[in-house]
Motif scaffolding. Structure first.
Motif, PDB file in Angstrom:
ATOM      1  N   GLU A   1       0.826  -1.196   0.000  1.00 29.48           N
ATOM      2  CA  GLU A   1       0.000   0.000   0.000  1.00 29.48           C
ATOM      3  C   GLU A   1       0.869   1.258   0.000  1.00 29.48           C
ATOM      4  O   GLU A   1       2.006   1.249   0.468  1.00 29.48           O
ATOM      5  CB  GLU A   1      -0.912   0.010   1.229  1.00 29.48           C
ATOM      6  N   ASP A   2       0.306   2.342  -0.537  1.00 30.42           N
ATOM      7  CA  ASP A   2       0.997   3.622  -0.485  1.00 30.42           C
ATOM      8  C   ASP A   2       1.118   4.085   0.963  1.00 30.42           C
ATOM      9  O   ASP A   2       0.285   3.754   1.817  1.00 30.42           O
ATOM     10  CB  ASP A   2       0.204   4.696  -1.247  1.00 30.42           C
ATOM     11  N   GLU A   3       2.141   4.861   1.226  1.00 26.57           N
ATOM     12  CA  GLU A   3       2.252   5.562   2.504  1.00 26.57           C
ATOM     13  C   GLU A   3       1.864   7.023   2.281  1.00 26.57           C
ATOM     14  O   GLU A   3       2.405   7.673   1.386  1.00 26.57           O
ATOM     15  CB  GLU A   3       3.675   5.503   3.044  1.00 26.57           C
ATOM     16  N   VAL A   4       0.952   7.514   3.096  1.00 22.79           N
ATOM     17  CA  VAL A   4       0.527   8.905   3.010  1.00 22.79           C
ATOM     18  C   VAL A   4       0.571   9.503   4.405  1.00 22.79           C
ATOM     19  O   VAL A   4      -0.011   8.955   5.346  1.00 22.79           O
ATOM     20  CB  VAL A   4      -0.896   9.037   2.430  1.00 22.79           C
ATOM     21  N   PHE A   5       1.269  10.615   4.522  1.00 25.44           N
ATOM     22  CA  PHE A   5       1.393  11.307   5.798  1.00 25.44           C
ATOM     23  C   PHE A   5       0.963  12.754   5.630  1.00 25.44           C
ATOM     24  O   PHE A   5       1.347  13.410   4.649  1.00 25.44           O
ATOM     25  CB  PHE A   5       2.846  11.267   6.282  1.00 25.44           C
ATOM     26  N   THR A   6       0.167  13.264   6.543  1.00 28.05           N
ATOM     27  CA  THR A   6      -0.187  14.688   6.532  1.00 28.05           C
ATOM     28  C   THR A   6      -0.073  15.238   7.943  1.00 28.05           C
ATOM     29  O   THR A   6      -0.284  14.525   8.938  1.00 28.05           O
ATOM     30  CB  THR A   6      -1.619  14.928   6.008  1.00 28.05           C
ATOM     31  N   ALA A   7       0.268  16.523   8.014  1.00 29.00           N
ATOM     32  CA  ALA A   7       0.365  17.207   9.295  1.00 29.00           C
ATOM     33  C   ALA A   7       0.031  18.666   9.091  1.00 29.00           C
ATOM     34  O   ALA A   7       0.162  19.203   7.990  1.00 29.00           O
ATOM     35  CB  ALA A   7       1.767  17.057   9.885  1.00 29.00           C
ATOM     36  N   ALA A   8      -0.390  19.322  10.152  1.00 32.35           N
ATOM     37  CA  ALA A   8      -0.676  20.749  10.101  1.00 32.35           C
ATOM     38  C   ALA A   8      -0.221  21.380  11.405  1.00 32.35           C
ATOM     39  O   ALA A   8      -0.184  20.721  12.458  1.00 32.35           O
ATOM     40  CB  ALA A   8      -2.172  21.001   9.876  1.00 32.35           C
ATOM     41  N   THR A   9       0.115  22.649  11.328  1.00 34.68           N
ATOM     42  CA  THR A   9       0.577  23.360  12.519  1.00 34.68           C
ATOM     43  C   THR A   9       0.196  24.829  12.416  1.00 34.68           C
ATOM     44  O   THR A   9      -0.053  25.333  11.316  1.00 34.68           O
ATOM     45  CB  THR A   9       2.107  23.217  12.671  1.00 34.68           C
ATOM     46  N   GLY A  10       0.148  25.501  13.547  1.00 33.11           N
ATOM     47  CA  GLY A  10      -0.154  26.930  13.551  1.00 33.11           C
ATOM     48  C   GLY A  10      -1.637  27.211  13.421  1.00 33.11           C
ATOM     49  O   GLY A  10      -2.480  26.394  13.793  1.00 33.11           O
ATOM     50  N   VAL A  11      -1.945  28.377  12.855  1.00 34.98           N
ATOM     51  CA  VAL A  11      -3.332  28.824  12.757  1.00 34.98           C
ATOM     52  C   VAL A  11      -3.701  29.128  11.307  1.00 34.98           C
ATOM     53  O   VAL A  11      -2.852  29.448  10.479  1.00 34.98           O
ATOM     54  CB  VAL A  11      -3.579  30.083  13.618  1.00 34.98           C
ATOM     55  N   LEU A  12      -4.998  29.040  11.025  1.00 32.73           N
ATOM     56  CA  LEU A  12      -5.497  29.388   9.697  1.00 32.73           C
ATOM     57  C   LEU A  12      -5.645  30.894   9.530  1.00 32.73           C
ATOM     58  O   LEU A  12      -5.558  31.408   8.421  1.00 32.73           O
ATOM     59  CB  LEU A  12      -6.864  28.722   9.467  1.00 32.73           C
ATOM     60  N   HIS A  13      -5.857  31.579  10.626  1.00 31.60           N
ATOM     61  CA  HIS A  13      -6.165  33.023  10.604  1.00 31.60           C
ATOM     62  C   HIS A  13      -5.580  33.624  11.876  1.00 31.60           C
ATOM     63  O   HIS A  13      -5.988  33.250  12.983  1.00 31.60           O
ATOM     64  CB  HIS A  13      -7.682  33.186  10.545  1.00 31.60           C
ATOM     65  N   SER A  14      -4.630  34.533  11.726  1.00 33.88           N
ATOM     66  CA  SER A  14      -3.983  35.093  12.910  1.00 33.88           C
ATOM     67  C   SER A  14      -4.933  35.934  13.753  1.00 33.88           C
ATOM     68  O   SER A  14      -4.706  36.128  14.945  1.00 33.88           O
ATOM     69  CB  SER A  14      -2.777  35.946  12.487  1.00 33.88           C
TER      70      SER A  14
END
Length: 463
Positions: free
Chosen positions: A38-51
């Motif tokens: 299977e494929d390996e898929v990694f996602t991450a997010a950090t911080g804010v969308l709107h200051s």
């Protein structure tokens, strides 16, 4: 065996985003499965969308991917070529009979290939707002008759947003649907994308990023959320990194969706990544261009990709086909190149043992270049660039005009040009950031002189 160290890359994203003063970012990494894995898929997010609101960034938040959208538009064009609707060499006027450009010869001779390769010479930064209606692209193309011809057809390469809005109109005329509907039908739905849209009202049902003209301790929000609908095919797709990786997978597999459905022929997928035209300068984006993708030489390894910039949002997509790897990065600040270079350099080194080329920078020892031949005014429709000498140094004064200048409230900027080599100079747009942009001067075989900066070719008007 797991290839992606998820904890490490989640931590590195957070560290680097904080270090570079970026309000928020989202990262995605895809490694194709081998031998049935299977494929390996990694996602991450950090911080804010709107200051201003402090809404946290998440992996299912959507971001404007800007000009990365061009590769999506190009993919649908290639699907239509696969269907036999037209060819790369078909004159655009045969598909869009109403086409009228400022140069009658270009009107008759410009082809689909010229648009896909940014070699049409049509002024590339026409951001005319023709409204929110479904006829916005039809109106936009009708208005192109007032756009300047910046260079002779096929004579050089210059980044052209306008050409991709025209490609969007080709899609509309050929399919009988709006560009937005055609993209959903031919790409978004077959790829199984759940968070990819083209219209703001569609994006706003998800947590969505807001652009920032400046990050750091005192961030400055962008004055508007998005660009006019008329430039949709050039840069209005909004998506998650996960969905962008699903699109990238289509190109890593030679045109196959994850369920095995063929959405693009192998020949068309290969042509999009293959050499088509040379870039006048090779230090900003890529050394050459394919059909939609730009092409990078990473110390002997061939990568393809695209960057995107809207008003205060930035996106990066890179594919390394020989390793089956794609990486997507979205950030809500006007420029995130230092973050991109550091983060992507680490990721591709760890996953594919590939070294990024050295960043473009000024020579360690001063270089002497006679800048006299380059002094003068260079001008295209939305930009005037004055090169002049003062006290033995070379300077570039850039003044923007038109809709983008009004949106960004931009003022003329003056920067020193630091000699690097004959006809090549370095410009540092931000004195607080250690990154430089190439400024190259060159001449066409027919004798016309040009300045190439910011991926645009600007003709010399006066000495």
């Amino acid at each position: 065996m797991t290839t992606i160290d998820t904890a490490h890359w989640e931590q590195r994203l957070a560290e680097l985003v904080a270090r570079h003063g970026i309000p928020g970012a989202q990262l995605g990494i895809l490694v194709l499965g081998k031998d049935g894995a299977e494929d390996e898929v990694f996602t991450a997010a950090t911080g804010v969308l709107h200051s201003g609101t402090g809404q946290p960034a998440a992996t299912d938040s959507v971001w404007q991917i800007g000009s990365v959208s061009k590769v999506w538009t190009a993919t649908v064009i290639m699907q239509l070529i696969d269907e036999g609707r037209f060819t790369l060499d078909t004159p655009v006027k045969e598909i869009v009979p109403s086409l009228e450009l400022s140069d009658p010869q270009v009107t008759e001779k410009v082809t689909v290939w010229h648009l896909l390769t940014h070699s049409s010479g049509i002024d590339g930064d026409v951001f005319t707002d023709t409204g929110r209606g479904d006829d916005c692209l039809e109106k936009y193309v009708a208005d192109l008759k007032t756009a300047q011809q910046n260079h002779p057809l096929g004579a050089t390469w210059s980044y052209c947003n306008s050409g991709f809005s025209l490609l969007g109109r080709i899609i509309e005329v050929t399919t009988g649907k709006t560009w937005d509907a055609a993209m959903r039908e031919k790409l978004f739905t077959p790829l199984g994308l759940t968070h990819t849209t083209t219209l703001p009202e569609e994006a706003m049902v998800f947590g969505h990023s807001m652009g920032h003209l400046k990050g750091g301790d005192e961030p400055v929000l962008a004055p508007v959320w998005g660009l006019p609908r008329s430039v949709g095919p050039a840069g209005l797709i909004t998506a998650t990194a996960t969905d962008v990786l699903s699109f990238a997978r289509l190109h890593l597999t030679g045109g196959l969706a994850a369920d095995g459905t063929r959405l693009l022929s192998e020949d068309s997928a290969a042509a999009m990544a293959a050499y088509q035209v040379e870039c006048p300068e090779k230090d900003l984006l890529g050394d050459s261009w394919g059909l939609g993708f730009f092409r990078c030489d990473w110390n002997g390894r061939r990568a393809i990709g695209h960057d995107g910039n809207t008003i205060g949002q930035t996106s990066f997509l890179r594919l390394l086909p020989d390793a089956g790897i794609a990486v997507s990065l979205n950030a809500n600040v006007g420029s995130a190149i230092p973050l991109y270079r550091e983060l992507f350099g680490e990721i591709f080194k760890a996953l594919a043992d590939v070294d990024f080329p050295a960043a473009f920078e000024v020579p360690a020892e001063p270089v002497t270049v006679d800048a006299t031949p380059y002094v003068g005014t260079y001008e295209r429709a939305s930009v005037t660039e004055d090169v002049y000498l003062d006290d033995g140094k070379v300077y570039l004064r850039t003044a923007l005009s038109g809709p983008i200048a009004e949106l960004e409230k931009s003022e003329p900027e003056v920067h020193e040009l630091i000699p690097v080599a004959p006809a090549l100079f370095a410009l540092q747009p931000d004195a607080t950031a250690d990154n430089f942009y190439p400024v190259r001067f060159y001449m066409l075989p027919t004798g016309e002189r040009y300045l190439h900066y910011g991926a645009r070719a600007t003709p010399k008007k006066t000495s």
